[in-house]
Scaffold this motif. Structure first.
Motif, PDB file in Angstrom:
ATOM      1  N   PHE A 175      17.659 -38.846   8.954  1.00  0.00           N
ATOM      2  CA  PHE A 175      17.588 -38.132   7.677  1.00  0.00           C
ATOM      3  C   PHE A 175      16.364 -37.231   7.668  1.00  0.00           C
ATOM      4  O   PHE A 175      15.253 -37.658   7.972  1.00  0.00           O
ATOM      5  N   LEU A 176      16.591 -35.961   7.345  1.00  0.00           N
ATOM      6  CA  LEU A 176      15.503 -35.002   7.183  1.00  0.00           C
ATOM      7  C   LEU A 176      15.423 -34.625   5.703  1.00  0.00           C
ATOM      8  O   LEU A 176      16.375 -34.062   5.160  1.00  0.00           O
ATOM      9  N   PRO A 177      14.313 -34.943   5.039  1.00  0.00           N
ATOM     10  CA  PRO A 177      14.202 -34.632   3.609  1.00  0.00           C
ATOM     11  C   PRO A 177      14.343 -33.143   3.313  1.00  0.00           C
ATOM     12  O   PRO A 177      14.802 -32.769   2.242  1.00  0.00           O
ATOM     13  N   TRP A 178      13.934 -32.286   4.250  1.00  0.00           N
ATOM     14  CA  TRP A 178      14.124 -30.841   4.083  1.00  0.00           C
ATOM     15  C   TRP A 178      14.050 -30.164   5.440  1.00  0.00           C
ATOM     16  O   TRP A 178      13.544 -30.725   6.405  1.00  0.00           O
ATOM     17  N   SER A 179      14.584 -28.968   5.514  1.00  0.00           N
ATOM     18  CA  SER A 179      14.533 -28.179   6.732  1.00  0.00           C
ATOM     19  C   SER A 179      14.486 -26.707   6.351  1.00  0.00           C
ATOM     20  O   SER A 179      14.574 -26.348   5.175  1.00  0.00           O
TER      21      SER A 179
END
Length: 306
Positions: A175-179
């Motif tokens: 899981f990436l909180p933002w990109s």
């Protein structure tokens, strides 16, 4: 004292973007001696002064920063005027620049790189070189995860143990909180496969076990005494780590950058028969232009037999 509103506004802007925009505004005011708010004529003269000295991409960044400054301060945006657009068009004509792209990391080069790192790991363990064991184990995991997940360097360095579930022989979810493409900070979950060889899951699990990492950043700096840091690697470090590993494997490391991992996977997937929709979904591209920039066209020049 910073208000809650200011704090959330700052959190809604990428740190890299904030620094880049601040630098661009300072360049306009301090280096060139411009005044804000600016007129379209002043912006045009500013562009003309640095045409040929700065790249087109840098000039576009300068314009975006100046546009953002005027919008945030409630002034009309002078960068959208016909005069400024015509000047930029003229600069592109007089100072054409070929877009530079990283060399894609082909699967054979990836195999050579990982094979070299495995050899270094064995030697380091036999010699009791804990520092080299850490470095090789980390770099192997970073390169394999970067390739098979087609992550950008900033995404690799922001990976956190709490957001990753990995099981040997099964796969992993990240899981990436933002990109970069996630402008609304909604976050996204990605999967990575467990493979018979060049496996990113095994490399990740081996790295955590070797480094004793239970929480926090996955990929961290290692000081000259072999001590593992608490902070994540800087995104720029990814390119140097990749180049060093390729150089050690007998390849021309300078031909590659951190984007080579992303381009390498995109080319591998395309050559392996993935359709464009599958590739875009896996990598997280929203439009076809992004995907096409990373995939080299495959032209067949074989002539039919006479």
């Amino acid at each position: 004292m910073v208000s809650d509103v200011d704090r959330y506004i700052a959190a809604g802007t990428r740190e890299n973007t904030r620094r880049s925009y601040q630098s661009a505004v300072e360049h306009y005011e301090v280096t060139w001696g411009g005044f804000l708010p600016a007129t379209s004529d002043a912006i045009a003269r500013y562009l003309a002064a640095f045409a040929g000295k700065l790249s087109l991409n840098t000039l576009r960044l300068r314009l975006a920063a100046l546009a953002q400054w005027h919008a945030s301060q409630g002034f009309p945006d002078p960068t959208k005027s016909p005069q400024v657009k015509q000047v930029m068009k003229g600069i592109r004509a007089v100072h054409p620049q070929q877009e530079k792209q990283a060399e894609p990391l082909q699967l054979l080069a990836l195999e050579r790189c990982v094979r070299w790192l495995d050899g270094q790991l064995q030697e380091a363990r036999a010699a009791g070189d804990a520092k080299r064991v850490l470095r090789c184990s980390r770099d192997k995991a970073l390169i394999l995860m970067g390739f098979w997940r087609a992550f950008r360097s900033d995404e690799l360095t922001r990976l956190d143990v709490q957001f990753i579930q990995a099981r040997r022989g099964e796969g992993m979810r990240i899981f990436l909180p933002w990109s970069k493409a996630d402008r609304d900070n909604r976050g996204a979950t990605y999967s990575a496969p467990a493979l018979e060889r060049l496996c990113p899951v095994d490399a990740y699990c081996d790295w955590l076990e070797t480094a004793g990492i239970a929480h926090g950043p996955v990929f961290r700096g290692i000081d000259r005494w072999g001590r593992l840091g608490e902070n994540p690697l800087h995104p720029y470090s990814v390119m140097h780590l990749l180049r060093d590993a390729l150089q050690g494997a007998g390849l021309d490391g300078d031909a590659y950058s951190s984007h080579s991992l992303r381009r390498g996977f995109a080319n591998w997937a395309s050559q392996s028969g993935w359709d464009q929709k599958s590739l875009m979904t896996y990598v997280g591209w929203k439009d076809s232009k992004s995907a096409l920039r990373y995939v080299d066209a495959q032209a067949d020049f074989r002539l039919p037999a006479l």
